[in-house]
Design a protein around this motif. Structure first.
Motif, short mmCIF file in Angstrom:
data_model
loop_
_atom_site.label_atom_id
_atom_site.label_comp_id
_atom_site.label_asym_id
_atom_site.label_seq_id
_atom_site.Cartn_x
_atom_site.Cartn_y
_atom_site.Cartn_z
N THR A 91 0.86 -1.17 0.00
CA THR A 91 0.00 0.00 0.00
C THR A 91 0.90 1.22 0.00
OG1 THR A 91 -0.13 -0.02 2.41
CG2 THR A 91 -1.88 -1.16 1.22
N GLY A 92 0.63 2.13 -0.87
CA GLY A 92 1.41 3.36 -0.93
C GLY A 92 2.52 3.29 -1.96
N GLY A 93 2.78 4.41 -2.57
CA GLY A 93 3.77 4.49 -3.64
C GLY A 93 5.19 4.25 -3.18
N LEU A 94 5.54 4.76 -2.00
CA LEU A 94 6.91 4.60 -1.51
C LEU A 94 7.24 3.12 -1.30
CD1 LEU A 94 9.46 6.15 -0.58
CD2 LEU A 94 8.57 5.99 1.73
N ALA A 95 6.35 2.40 -0.65
CA ALA A 95 6.59 0.98 -0.40
C ALA A 95 6.68 0.20 -1.71
CB ALA A 95 5.47 0.40 0.48
#
Length: 128
Positions: free
Chosen positions: A20-24
């Motif tokens: 979940t999330g772009g960074l991850a």
């Protein structure tokens, strides 16, 4: 020199859980393939005593999860990170709010992470 990433949170690195999330989604494969080190919150609140977090192998890289002090968490995470930085970095300046106390908690938490990382990997810290 290895890439070192210091962030609020660290991906779960679990193939059975979707990212979940772009960074991850962006950093997990970089860490696993390049030998990078990624340090961030364990999502567990701690007592504020600085301990070196264990380096957990993930592919060619490593992940370190650090318990962050309970006392600063509300101002750091909900206050400054989510109420000031997130809106600013997502082009939503009208949603920004914060206080000097929140910013102080944010600085204290960043310093705690930097010290924890230094105890794990002696040397220069950039961007902490």
């Amino acid at each position: 020199m290895k890439l070192v990433v210091i962030s609020n949170r660290v991906a779960p690195f679990d193939p059975n859980k979707p990212q979940t999330g772009g960074l991850a989604a962006a950093l997990e494969p970089v860490v696993e393939r390049s030998g990078a080190v990624w340090i961030g919150s364990s999502e567990t609140r701690g007592d504020g005593i600085e301990r070196p977090p264990p380096l957990v192998p993930s592919g060619a890289g490593h992940v370190a999860r650090l318990d962050l002090p309970t006392a600063d968490h509300p101002g750091y995470y909900r206050g400054y990170s989510n109420s000031t930085l997130w809106p600013a970095l997502h082009s939503l300046p009208d949603r920004m709010s914060g206080s000097e106390e929140d910013y102080g908690s944010y600085k204290d938490q960043r310093l705690h992470r930097a010290r924890g990382f230094r105890r794990t990997r002696p040397g220069r810290i950039l961007g902490a």
